[in-house]
Design a protein around this motif. Sequence first.
Motif: not given
Length: 481
Positions: A371-396
């Motif tokens: 039962s791995p940490h979700p980062r195995l399957w999701g780290a890069f998409a999370r940066v683009l979606g959650h941190y980029g698009r939703f939070l606006g942490l940085f431009p795409l």
Amino acid sequence: MPEIFDLLIRHATIIDGTGDPRRSGDIGIRGDRIAAMGDLSRSTGRQEIDLAGRVAAPGFIDAHTHDDRALLSTPDMTPKISQGVTTVITGNCGISLAPMPRAVPQPVTPPLNLLDDEGSWFRFEHFSDYVDALREQPAATNCALLVGHTTLRVGTMDALDRTATESERARMRELVDAALRSGAIGVSTGLFYETAVAATTEEVIEICRPLGSHGGIYCTHMRDEADRIIDSLEETFRIGRETNAPVVISHHKLVGQANYGRSKETIEQRMGEQRICLDCYPYTAGSTILSADRAATSSRVLVSWSKSLPQYAGRDLSEIAQEMGVSETQAIDRLNPAGAIYFRMDEEDVQRILQFGPTMIGSDGLPHDTSPHPRLWGAFARVLGHYGRFLGLFPLETAIYKMTGLTAQNFGLRDRGVLRVGAYADLTLFDPDTVEATATYDNPIAAAQGIDTVIVNGQIVWKDSQSTGARPGRVLTHTPA
């Protein structure tokens, strides 16, 4: 006369991995390289993809993985290609499959058991044997390989609770030199782990001496990421200076509530003292082997695997202990050998480190956890979606640079991580409006959404939400900066 390409990508929003602004255009691929970019409306392709304005980016490079065995045992590499990763950096935290010049001890010494808890995969006496196996049985992704200091200790020393003798250091130094000659790009250490904590700074420096002559990289899971993090940074800087090697600080973080907010000190003050690279995963929980001391400093602990009691994978440690009718420490004793996910970081620190200019993205995923940490399957998409698009942490453009061009530059991966004529055709095609991680702590094995197509060395490896079965990955060597 119109050109004919093997693969023609039309109507793309091109984000080229350099940080430059996006532009519209077409991309023509011939063989394993990008042959043309721009207005290719008069050209044709034996295979064509119309992106209709969606993004074409360089394939993502995972700066920090433990995919050493997965490249051979599960070569489709679905957790990675499904989120757009086309190259993985393996052998991190002092843990690599090779070289192992003698039979691995039983039970397998933690943290080597994160790669293989049975020991059968530690079969490569020489690092070159491992490289040969990867070339004979290619995976879907490319890989660049580090040799692990802890693996060297296990394969060389009769006891790990002491520093290496002069002769043991000399033997490990020979193994490092041979590994670098065989294609390794550097050495990693895991001085945080019990198997390497007795190694002195001098031991590490002596073993890593060949890095300077080969232009290799020093990557480290530092000795302390909590109260003594500044001491650990100073040690890391010294090792880099004395071995004349570029330094990568693995999964930079601040552990424990007493250290929340100290990323201001580590990245804004200390990182400027010499050229330092670092990677970060976009979560406030980490994952490694299960231990009582780590659990004691965490607000929540999830068991990710257990060899003795596998039915508890994915469960909260507190619930397990209550169900057993014992203390959490006693439950840990019953569960071990095991792995865990530890919640003990601050969201503001994670965001500050992700935003820091030199920070690359690494998943640090553990592909063999039940039962791995979700980062195995999701780290890069999370940066683009959650941190980029939703939070606006940085431009795409910045997010993609951190996943591609910056990483390729730091690891010396020539003609990777950028979209330009002559570069290798590693591409990720995605919808910037929908890309997001779907893997969660409760449901950690789930492909990212919004990733249309993934291409490695000119061949499509992911399309229509599934692997194509193609395995065009290569072992990448590096070109020193």
